[in-house]
Design a protein around this motif. Structure first.
Motif, short mmCIF file in Angstrom:
data_model
loop_
_atom_site.label_atom_id
_atom_site.label_comp_id
_atom_site.label_asym_id
_atom_site.label_seq_id
_atom_site.Cartn_x
_atom_site.Cartn_y
_atom_site.Cartn_z
N VAL A 49 0.83 -1.20 0.00
CA VAL A 49 0.00 0.00 0.00
C VAL A 49 0.87 1.26 0.00
CG1 VAL A 49 -1.77 1.31 1.25
CG2 VAL A 49 -1.86 -1.22 1.20
N ASP A 50 1.89 1.25 0.85
CA ASP A 50 2.78 2.42 0.96
C ASP A 50 3.55 2.66 -0.34
OD1 ASP A 50 1.95 2.68 3.56
OD2 ASP A 50 3.75 1.77 4.44
N TYR A 51 3.98 1.56 -0.95
CA TYR A 51 4.77 1.70 -2.17
C TYR A 51 3.91 2.23 -3.32
CZ TYR A 51 8.14 0.73 -5.85
OH TYR A 51 9.00 0.87 -6.91
N ALA A 52 2.71 1.69 -3.46
CA ALA A 52 1.81 2.17 -4.52
C ALA A 52 1.52 3.65 -4.34
CB ALA A 52 0.52 1.36 -4.51
N GLU A 53 1.33 4.08 -3.09
CA GLU A 53 1.05 5.49 -2.81
C GLU A 53 2.25 6.37 -3.17
OE1 GLU A 53 -0.45 8.40 0.85
OE2 GLU A 53 -0.01 6.28 1.22
N ARG A 54 3.45 5.93 -2.79
CA ARG A 54 4.66 6.70 -3.10
C ARG A 54 4.90 6.79 -4.60
NH1 ARG A 54 9.01 6.79 0.46
NH2 ARG A 54 10.19 7.73 -1.28
N LEU A 55 4.71 5.67 -5.29
CA LEU A 55 4.94 5.62 -6.73
C LEU A 55 3.95 6.52 -7.46
CD1 LEU A 55 7.05 4.14 -8.42
CD2 LEU A 55 5.40 2.29 -8.77
N SER A 56 2.72 6.55 -6.97
CA SER A 56 1.67 7.35 -7.62
C SER A 56 2.02 8.83 -7.62
CB SER A 56 0.32 7.13 -6.95
OG SER A 56 0.30 7.68 -5.65
N LYS A 57 2.76 9.28 -6.63
CA LYS A 57 3.13 10.70 -6.52
C LYS A 57 4.15 11.12 -7.58
CE LYS A 57 2.12 10.96 -1.57
NZ LYS A 57 2.67 11.16 -0.20
N THR A 58 4.80 10.15 -8.22
CA THR A 58 5.79 10.46 -9.25
C THR A 58 5.17 10.53 -10.64
OG1 THR A 58 6.42 8.17 -9.80
CG2 THR A 58 7.49 9.18 -7.89
N LEU A 59 3.92 10.07 -10.77
CA LEU A 59 3.27 9.93 -12.08
C LEU A 59 2.10 10.89 -12.24
CD1 LEU A 59 3.32 6.06 -12.16
CD2 LEU A 59 4.28 7.47 -13.98
N PRO A 60 1.69 11.17 -13.47
CA PRO A 60 0.47 11.96 -13.68
C PRO A 60 -0.73 11.27 -13.02
CG PRO A 60 1.71 11.76 -15.72
CD PRO A 60 2.36 10.84 -14.74
N GLU A 61 -1.67 12.06 -12.56
CA GLU A 61 -2.82 11.55 -11.80
C GLU A 61 -3.61 10.51 -12.59
OE1 GLU A 61 -6.72 13.38 -9.44
OE2 GLU A 61 -5.26 14.70 -10.41
N LYS A 62 -3.63 10.65 -13.90
CA LYS A 62 -4.37 9.72 -14.77
C LYS A 62 -3.90 8.28 -14.59
CE LYS A 62 -4.45 8.70 -19.76
NZ LYS A 62 -4.07 9.23 -21.09
N LEU A 63 -2.62 8.10 -14.32
CA LEU A 63 -2.03 6.75 -14.18
C LEU A 63 -2.12 6.34 -12.72
CD1 LEU A 63 1.01 7.39 -16.52
CD2 LEU A 63 -1.03 6.05 -17.07
N CYS A 64 -3.27 5.84 -12.31
CA CYS A 64 -3.55 5.65 -10.88
C CYS A 64 -3.72 4.19 -10.47
CB CYS A 64 -4.81 6.43 -10.50
SG CYS A 64 -6.27 5.95 -11.44
N ILE A 65 -3.63 3.27 -11.43
CA ILE A 65 -3.79 1.84 -11.13
C ILE A 65 -2.44 1.14 -11.35
CG2 ILE A 65 -5.01 -0.29 -11.64
CD1 ILE A 65 -6.80 1.91 -10.47
N PHE A 66 -2.04 0.31 -10.37
CA PHE A 66 -0.74 -0.34 -10.43
C PHE A 66 -0.87 -1.86 -10.34
CE2 PHE A 66 -0.15 3.85 -8.62
CZ PHE A 66 0.88 4.37 -9.39
N TYR A 67 -0.08 -2.53 -11.17
CA TYR A 67 0.08 -3.98 -11.10
C TYR A 67 1.56 -4.24 -10.81
CZ TYR A 67 -4.36 -4.09 -13.73
OH TYR A 67 -5.64 -3.90 -14.15
N PHE A 68 1.84 -5.03 -9.79
CA PHE A 68 3.23 -5.31 -9.45
C PHE A 68 3.63 -6.71 -9.91
CE2 PHE A 68 2.11 -1.90 -6.53
CZ PHE A 68 3.16 -1.02 -6.79
N LEU A 69 4.83 -6.79 -10.45
CA LEU A 69 5.33 -8.03 -11.04
C LEU A 69 6.79 -8.21 -10.66
CD1 LEU A 69 3.88 -5.99 -13.40
CD2 LEU A 69 3.40 -8.23 -14.35
N ASN A 70 7.47 -9.14 -11.35
CA ASN A 70 8.84 -9.49 -10.97
C ASN A 70 9.90 -9.12 -12.00
OD1 ASN A 70 7.90 -11.10 -8.58
ND2 ASN A 70 6.92 -12.25 -10.22
N SER A 71 9.50 -8.74 -13.20
CA SER A 71 10.50 -8.41 -14.23
C SER A 71 9.89 -7.49 -15.28
CB SER A 71 11.01 -9.68 -14.92
OG SER A 71 10.01 -10.23 -15.77
N GLY A 72 10.77 -6.82 -16.01
CA GLY A 72 10.30 -5.96 -17.09
C GLY A 72 9.57 -6.73 -18.16
#
Length: 417
Positions: A49-72
């Motif tokens: 939860v904390d990481y998604a919130e921190r990451l969201s602050k670096t991106l435009p507001e439109k990009l608000c949904i995150f999926y976390f994975l293990n590799s590019g």
């Protein structure tokens, strides 16, 4: 970096160890969370939860949904699935130099990504009918160069023409898939405004714009946190993929997208789940990487050191005719080695010799580009002014020796440099 005998090497290419090899803050975060708890992503953990919130602050507001994975590769594969589910289309447009080039777009090692990576598929099963290849917007070596009156529109129109041709064949575009700064293609800096024009054509065709930030995100370009932001404030991708530097070498990746695209993906009723994506240890490391970038002012550092390195390299360009172009932003820089100024013929043998000699001087550098002739600088972000001076001074000595050897050789034969 150090070898087994304790000899120190200066790493100019490892963009995976984003904030530095074995950074103590990253090691500490991983160790402490490992001691406390690591589990699969069925269990919601505060770190996620904390990481998604921190990451969201670096991106435009439109990009608000995150999926976390293990590799590019996992991230880009998911981005492709998201695009296809949202648009109900199949086809993808990617970039390439030419049908005969050695290196071009690369998006990962999964089958779905090899299919959209000319760098790979040209040597395997060839180009699928749903893959369309547009020319990379390279203003030094590409179709439309620095002397073109409007290279931005010209390159964007190539994408428009591809879309129109695809429609005539009954094909429909799902996505335009691009590295924000094409790396394997030769450290290319797309001209500002290109993404906006391409996005207009792609959106009109019902497709989405996917920005692959796996090589160049997290402050590497200095001016901005994300490389796609170099295009201007009026450009926002529909999907952004992240990997490599996000975990400083730990397996971690992310896809950021819009609520609309995520809802269309969820509407299938087929749950997306990744066992280890976003686990407590990975997110602790991701948080630590963001902390270090902020605490050590690495984004500003990338601008300062990158500008200094570009200045030194451009001075070498004046001195050594083999250097045809120096391009880059922040700590993402390419040095294009050529055989002649007029034709800009790539000089792969000379580039290979140079990086081999640099390694003998304990400097790690490598090549990319259509002819394996572009020296690529993508060092850990702790790379400093003294490192830059050391690398360029060593390059100068080697290039000078190469030129002296060339003059001697000209007495009996022709020398390319």
């Amino acid at each position: 970096m150090y070898d087994e005998d304790g000899r120190q090497y200066l790493d100019c290419i490892n963009n995976v160890a984003h904030v530095g090899h074995c950074h103590p803050d990253i090691v500490k975060a991983a160790h402490e969370q490992n001691q406390l708890l690591n589990t699969n992503s069925r269990y919601l953990h505060d770190n996620l939860v904390d990481y998604a919130e921190r990451l969201s602050k670096t991106l435009p507001e439109k990009l608000c949904i995150f999926y976390f994975l293990n590799s590019g590769s996992e991230a880009n594969d998911l981005a492709l699935r998201l695009a296809r589910q949202y648009t109900k289309h199949e086809d993808v447009i990617v970039l390439d130099h030419s049908a005969n080039c050695f290196l071009s777009a690369y998006h990962g090692h999964l089958t779905s990504l090899i299919d959209i990576s000319p760098y790979k598929f040209r040597n395997l099963e060839g180009q699928k009918e749903w893959v369309h290849v547009a020319p990379v917007p390279d203003t030094y070596r590409g179709l439309y160069r620095e002397d073109h009156k409007d290279s931005v529109t010209a390159y964007a129109d190539e994408v428009k023409n591809i879309i129109e041709h695809a429609h005539k064949r009954g094909r429909k575009i799902a996505a335009f898939f691009v590295e924000s700064l094409p790396s394997v293609g030769g450290q290319i800096i797309p001209p500002a405004g290109y993404f906006q024009k391409v996005a207009q054509h792609v959106h009109k065709a019902g497709g989405v714009f996917i920005a692959d930030e796996i090589q160049v995100g997290f402050g590497r370009v200095g001016k901005h946190f994300w490389a796609f932001q170099l295009q201007g404030e009026d450009f926002i991708p529909d999907i952004v993929t992240m990997g490599k530097p996000i975990g400083n070498g730990h397996p971690l990746a992310c896809v950021a997208t819009t609520k609309e695209i995520a809802e269309a993906f969820a509407a299938t009723g087929v749950e997306y789940f990744n066992t280890f994506g976003g686990n407590p240890v990975s997110c602790a490391i991701g948080l630590a990487v963001l902390d270090v970038i902020e605490k050590e002012h690495l984004q500003a550092h990338a601008t300062e050191v990158g500008n200094f390195l570009m200045k030194l390299l451009k001075e070498q360009q004046i001195k050594h005719p083999i250097i045809g172009d120096v391009r880059g932003c922040g700590l993402f820089i390419g040095v294009d080695l050529i055989k002649d100024q007029a034709e800009r013929t790539p000089a792969p043998a000379e580039a290979e010799y140079l990086i081999t000699r640099l390694k003998e001087e304990y400097i790690l550098l490598s090549t990319d580009g259509p002819g394996r002739n572009v020296l690529k600088f993508k060092p850990p972000m702790c790379f400093n002014m003294e490192d830059a001076k050391f690398v360029v001074e060593t390059m100068d000595k080697i290039l000078t020796d190469m030129e002296k050897g060339c003059l001697n050789q000209q007495k009996t034969s022709t020398c390319s440099t």
